[in-house]
Design a protein around this motif. Sequence first.
Motif, PDB file in Angstrom:
ATOM      1  N   THR A 111       9.258  -1.539  14.978  1.00 52.63           N
ATOM      2  CA  THR A 111      10.439  -1.988  14.250  1.00 52.63           C
ATOM      3  C   THR A 111      10.022  -2.947  13.141  1.00 52.63           C
ATOM      4  N   ILE A 112      10.452  -2.654  11.933  1.00 53.81           N
ATOM      5  CA  ILE A 112      10.201  -3.549  10.804  1.00 53.81           C
ATOM      6  C   ILE A 112      11.425  -4.435  10.610  1.00 53.81           C
ATOM      7  N   SER A 113      11.195  -5.697  10.335  1.00 52.37           N
ATOM      8  CA  SER A 113      12.292  -6.623  10.103  1.00 52.37           C
ATOM      9  C   SER A 113      11.839  -7.674   9.096  1.00 52.37           C
ATOM     10  N   ARG A 114      12.765  -8.474   8.631  1.00 52.16           N
ATOM     11  CA  ARG A 114      12.408  -9.493   7.645  1.00 52.16           C
ATOM     12  C   ARG A 114      13.265 -10.727   7.823  1.00 52.16           C
ATOM     13  N   ASP A 115      12.686 -11.853   7.426  1.00 52.27           N
ATOM     14  CA  ASP A 115      13.395 -13.129   7.401  1.00 52.27           C
ATOM     15  C   ASP A 115      13.258 -13.662   5.984  1.00 52.27           C
ATOM     16  N   ASN A 116      14.290 -13.485   5.186  1.00 50.26           N
ATOM     17  CA  ASN A 116      14.215 -13.869   3.781  1.00 50.26           C
ATOM     18  C   ASN A 116      14.012 -15.372   3.617  1.00 50.26           C
ATOM     19  N   ALA A 117      14.568 -16.150   4.531  1.00 51.59           N
ATOM     20  CA  ALA A 117      14.433 -17.607   4.433  1.00 51.59           C
ATOM     21  C   ALA A 117      12.981 -18.041   4.625  1.00 51.59           C
ATOM     22  N   LYS A 118      12.230 -17.247   5.368  1.00 47.24           N
ATOM     23  CA  LYS A 118      10.822 -17.563   5.618  1.00 47.24           C
ATOM     24  C   LYS A 118       9.884 -16.714   4.777  1.00 47.24           C
ATOM     25  N   ASN A 119      10.441 -15.899   3.883  1.00 47.78           N
ATOM     26  CA  ASN A 119       9.621 -15.027   3.027  1.00 47.78           C
ATOM     27  C   ASN A 119       8.661 -14.183   3.859  1.00 47.78           C
ATOM     28  N   THR A 120       9.140 -13.675   4.968  1.00 46.59           N
ATOM     29  CA  THR A 120       8.273 -13.008   5.938  1.00 46.59           C
ATOM     30  C   THR A 120       8.834 -11.651   6.334  1.00 46.59           C
ATOM     31  N   VAL A 139       1.510 -13.901  -6.870  1.00 46.36           N
ATOM     32  CA  VAL A 139       2.132 -13.631  -5.579  1.00 46.36           C
ATOM     33  C   VAL A 139       1.035 -13.199  -4.617  1.00 46.36           C
ATOM     34  N   GLN A 140       1.019 -13.792  -3.429  1.00 50.68           N
ATOM     35  CA  GLN A 140       0.032 -13.438  -2.401  1.00 50.68           C
ATOM     36  C   GLN A 140       0.741 -13.108  -1.101  1.00 50.68           C
ATOM     37  N   LEU A 141       0.117 -12.214  -0.343  1.00 51.37           N
ATOM     38  CA  LEU A 141       0.611 -11.864   0.979  1.00 51.37           C
ATOM     39  C   LEU A 141      -0.441 -12.224   2.012  1.00 51.37           C
ATOM     40  N   GLN A 142      -0.008 -12.842   3.089  1.00 54.14           N
ATOM     41  CA  GLN A 142      -0.904 -13.214   4.183  1.00 54.14           C
ATOM     42  C   GLN A 142      -0.438 -12.517   5.441  1.00 54.14           C
ATOM     43  N   ALA A 143      -1.259 -11.583   5.931  1.00 60.69           N
ATOM     44  CA  ALA A 143      -0.924 -10.847   7.150  1.00 60.69           C
ATOM     45  C   ALA A 143      -1.622 -11.471   8.344  1.00 60.69           C
ATOM     46  N   VAL A 186       3.512 -13.001   5.290  1.00 62.55           N
ATOM     47  CA  VAL A 186       4.187 -14.078   4.575  1.00 62.55           C
ATOM     48  C   VAL A 186       3.858 -13.994   3.087  1.00 62.55           C
ATOM     49  N   ALA A 187       4.885 -14.031   2.271  1.00 68.35           N
ATOM     50  CA  ALA A 187       4.708 -14.012   0.811  1.00 68.35           C
ATOM     51  C   ALA A 187       4.739 -15.433   0.270  1.00 68.35           C
ATOM     52  N   SER A 188       3.838 -15.706  -0.656  1.00 70.06           N
ATOM     53  CA  SER A 188       3.812 -17.014  -1.292  1.00 70.06           C
ATOM     54  C   SER A 188       3.577 -16.847  -2.784  1.00 70.06           C
ATOM     55  N   GLY A 189       3.854 -17.905  -3.515  1.00 65.46           N
ATOM     56  CA  GLY A 189       3.692 -17.865  -4.962  1.00 65.46           C
ATOM     57  C   GLY A 189       5.039 -17.828  -5.661  1.00 65.46           C
ATOM     58  N   ARG A 190       4.965 -17.708  -6.950  1.00 62.27           N
ATOM     59  CA  ARG A 190       6.182 -17.707  -7.751  1.00 62.27           C
ATOM     60  C   ARG A 190       6.653 -16.280  -7.973  1.00 62.27           C
ATOM     61  N   ALA A 203      -6.131   0.505  14.084  1.00 61.03           N
ATOM     62  CA  ALA A 203      -6.347   0.572  12.635  1.00 61.03           C
ATOM     63  C   ALA A 203      -6.301  -0.843  12.068  1.00 61.03           C
ATOM     64  N   VAL A 204      -6.651  -0.949  10.800  1.00 59.80           N
ATOM     65  CA  VAL A 204      -6.380  -2.168  10.049  1.00 59.80           C
ATOM     66  C   VAL A 204      -4.993  -2.012   9.427  1.00 59.80           C
ATOM     67  N   TYR A 205      -4.146  -2.977   9.664  1.00 61.35           N
ATOM     68  CA  TYR A 205      -2.777  -2.930   9.169  1.00 61.35           C
ATOM     69  C   TYR A 205      -2.645  -3.828   7.941  1.00 61.35           C
ATOM     70  N   TYR A 206      -2.040  -3.277   6.913  1.00 63.13           N
ATOM     71  CA  TYR A 206      -1.863  -3.980   5.649  1.00 63.13           C
ATOM     72  C   TYR A 206      -0.381  -4.081   5.310  1.00 63.13           C
ATOM     73  N   CYS A 207       0.023  -5.208   4.769  1.00 58.16           N
ATOM     74  CA  CYS A 207       1.378  -5.307   4.251  1.00 58.16           C
ATOM     75  C   CYS A 207       1.345  -5.170   2.728  1.00 58.16           C
ATOM     76  N   ASN A 208       2.443  -4.690   2.211  1.00 55.42           N
ATOM     77  CA  ASN A 208       2.588  -4.447   0.776  1.00 55.42           C
ATOM     78  C   ASN A 208       3.962  -4.895   0.342  1.00 55.42           C
ATOM     79  N   ALA A 209       4.051  -5.420  -0.863  1.00 48.87           N
ATOM     80  CA  ALA A 209       5.348  -5.837  -1.391  1.00 48.87           C
ATOM     81  C   ALA A 209       5.448  -5.511  -2.869  1.00 48.87           C
TER      82      ALA A 209
END
Length: 124
Positions: free
Chosen positions: A67-76, A1-5, A22-26, A90-96
């Motif tokens: 505001t944090i939000s998500r689009d499950n259809a886009k894995n984002t 699983v990879q995340l691309q910010a 965006v999350a990618s991978g299995r 700052a440097v902003y990082y996403c985590n899942a």
Amino acid sequence: VQLQASGGGLVQAGGSLRLSCVASGRYFSINAAGWYRQAPGKVRELVAEFTRGGQTNYADSVKGRFTISRDNAKNTVYLQMNSLKPEDTAVYYCNAEGTQVVLPTTRLSDFNVWGQGTQVTVSS
């Protein structure tokens, strides 16, 4: 699983930016996700998150502005940042956190991954 910010940049104080992750991978499911930031010389801190229980949490310093939000259809997962201040630089990082299938078995295992970070600079 990879995340691309993405989505960082240079903006004047009072401006806005929208970060994307965006999350990618299995994977089987993403159970929690969030945005963190790290300014020079400081520890990484939570900015906003979706918890496993479905709640959203924000750092006190960004409440009412981000505001944090998500689009499950886009894995984002997104972070809309308004009324930006120089101290948001700052440097902003996403985590899942989630669950993935361990191929070739059907066993499930947990994962926790970080994106590569995107720089946000707010000028005064």
